[in-house]
Structures are given as structure tokens and as C-alpha cells.
Design a protein around this motif. Structure first.
Motif, PDB file in Angstrom:
ATOM      1  N   THR A 184       0.820  -1.208   0.000  1.00  0.00           N
ATOM      2  CA  THR A 184       0.000   0.000   0.000  1.00  0.00           C
ATOM      3  C   THR A 184       0.853   1.257   0.000  1.00  0.00           C
ATOM      4  O   THR A 184       2.001   1.241   0.465  1.00  0.00           O
TER       5      THR A 184
ATOM      6  N   SER B  49      -4.750   3.245  -1.487  1.00  0.00           N
ATOM      7  CA  SER B  49      -4.625   2.279  -2.581  1.00  0.00           C
ATOM      8  C   SER B  49      -3.726   1.123  -2.162  1.00  0.00           C
ATOM      9  O   SER B  49      -2.761   1.317  -1.412  1.00  0.00           O
TER      10      SER B  49
ATOM     11  N   SER C 289      -8.749  -1.005  -2.441  1.00  0.00           N
ATOM     12  CA  SER C 289      -8.824   0.427  -2.171  1.00  0.00           C
ATOM     13  C   SER C 289      -9.603   0.651  -0.888  1.00  0.00           C
ATOM     14  O   SER C 289     -10.477  -0.139  -0.532  1.00  0.00           O
TER      15      SER C 289
END
Length: 247
Positions: free
Chosen positions: A42, A47, A71
């Protein structure tokens, strides 16, 4: 067990990628990940990439096959905690537990009754510790969106922040000060909630007056008086439950 999370500068797309540097070293030498185990990469800004370990090379190089994406949308409402500087390592404790609980932003505050003072080189080192703690706690909690830890703020700056909030509150244990239960207040469904946690010596009358002028009222959590390093976590949990973010 959920897949461990590692921080990367940018989230890779499908295919083979390499995790190296400090994160790679942690994955290979500390977590001892091996081929076939799942991982998540990440950017800490919402995201992430889902992957499978293909190989562990040396002491700090993990080869990962990215197979999908994840996400974490920006939460609604956003919750910011203004944290007065505690003594010793209790500041890192507060940051760690608030991050694990789900706070979105943490504001270090130089309250008048703080024993600890951030000045000069110590200020830079202390802020770096808070930010590193938030990053590590975010990974431990399997978050894809890590909380922002802002620069140290003065009382005047905090008052300006409160004035812009959709709901602003100051935790205050003294019922004689007119504090109402935080559990009974009506909260906004969107926007930003800003909560002020004072130092062990409490929020001074002058600070309380400045915050009230900015639109922040005094609220209490319950009958017991929590330490400054735990009050923010307890209040964050209450707000997450009452706003529906934990539903």
C-alpha cells in the motif's frame, strides 16, 4: 490470518514486483515470509495491491506477484484528534492506539499545561517518532489509508482548526464546567469532526474559552477520568460507533 501490509512509494500494477529496502528487510528477515504467502502493498493513501510471494532473496528482497488491487475510500465523516503532548513515550502510545482504532488525523498540540515541550531538534525528533508510529500502527492494523500526523500546533492554530470543523468538541472531565456526555450528542453524517484531548493537567480556562469561541463545546466520556494518552482512543471508538463507520 490476514495478509501483512507493507508500505511502498507507489502501488504496482499486475505482474512481478520487488519489495526491498527496510520494508523488504522486515518482510524477509523479521516476518520471514516465504513463497506462496499472501501480502498487501500500500501507499498509505488508500490504494493497495494484493499479491503472493514468489521468492525471498537474501535478507531484504521479496519478489511478489501482484494479482489484484484493493482500495480504502476516504471515510465519512473524517475524525481528527488534537492531542496535547503527553510525558515520555505516552505520546507514541496515544498515536499507536488511535491509529489502530481508526482515527484519520492527529494534531500534536502544545497546550499551556503540557510538561513536555517540543523545541528545536527535540521537536523534529518527536514529530518523526509520532509519524513513524502512525505508519507502523497503520500497517499492523491492515489499513490502506494511514492517518496524517500534522506539524505541532499552537492554541491559536487549534482554535482555527476547530472553527472550520463540522463538529468540534473538547474533552473535559469537570461536570461543573458544563460538559455534556459525548455519547448523547448529535453528530454530523459527513464533513469533519475535530476532538481536543488536553494534557494531564487539563485544558486551561483560557484555552477552553478560546475553543468555545471557535465553536467547540465541552463534553465528557463517562464517570471515570482517563489519561491523556488513552482518552483520544476511547473517544475515537465512541465516534466511530456512533457515526456508523463501525457498522
Amino acid at each position: 490470518m490476514t495478509a501483512p501490509v507493507f508500505l511502498v512509494d507507489s502501488v504496482p500494477g499486475p505482474g512481478e514486483t520487488v519489495l526491498d529496502g527496510p520494508e523488504g528487510r522486515h518482510a524477509v528477515s523479521v516476518r520471514r515470509l516465504r513463497a506462496g504467502e499472501p501480502v498487501v502493498l500500500t501507499d498509505g493513501r488508500g490504494s493497495g495491491a494484493v499479491g503472493v510471494v514468489r521468492a525471498a532473496e537474501g535478507k531484504d528482497r521479496l519478489v511478489v506477484e501482484v494479482t489484484g488491487e484493493q482500495s480504502e475510500p476516504e471515510p465519512v465523516p473524517l475524525i481528527t484528534v488534537v492531542q496535547a503532548l503527553p510525558k515520555g513515550d505516552r505520546g507514541e502510545l496515544a498515536v499507536e492506539t488511535m491509529t489502530e482504532t481508526g482515527v484519520d488525523a492527529i494534531v500534536p498540540w502544545a497546550a499551556s499545561r503540557c510538561i513536555t515541550q517540543w523545541k528545536g531538534e527535540r521537536a523534529a525528533k518527536s514529530l518523526a517518532k509520532w509519524r513513524n508510529t502512525a505508519r507502523e500502527a497503520g500497517k499492523q492494523a491492515r489499513r490502506l489509508r494511514f492517518p496524517e500526523v500534522t506539524d505541532l500546533m499552537s492554541t491559536k492554530q487549534v482554535a482555527a482548526l476547530l472553527a472550520e470543523a463540522d463538529f468540534a468538541a473538547v474533552l473535559h472531565e469537570d461536570r461543573d464546567a458544563g460538559s455534556a456526555p459525548l455519547a448523547s450528542v448529535e453528530l454530523p453524517a459527513s464533513g469533519r469532526i475535530v476532538l481536543v484531548v488536553g494534557p494531564e493537567g487539563g485544558v486551561s480556562p483560557e484555552e477552553l474559552a478560546a475553543f468555545e469561541e471557535a465553536g467547540a463545546k465541552a463534553y465528557r466520556l463517562g464517570w471515570s477520568v482517563l489519561r491523556t494518552s488513552t482518552a483520544g482512543t476511547a473517544a475515537t471508538a465512541l465516534l466511530l460507533g456512533r457515526t456508523g463507520r463501525w457498522s
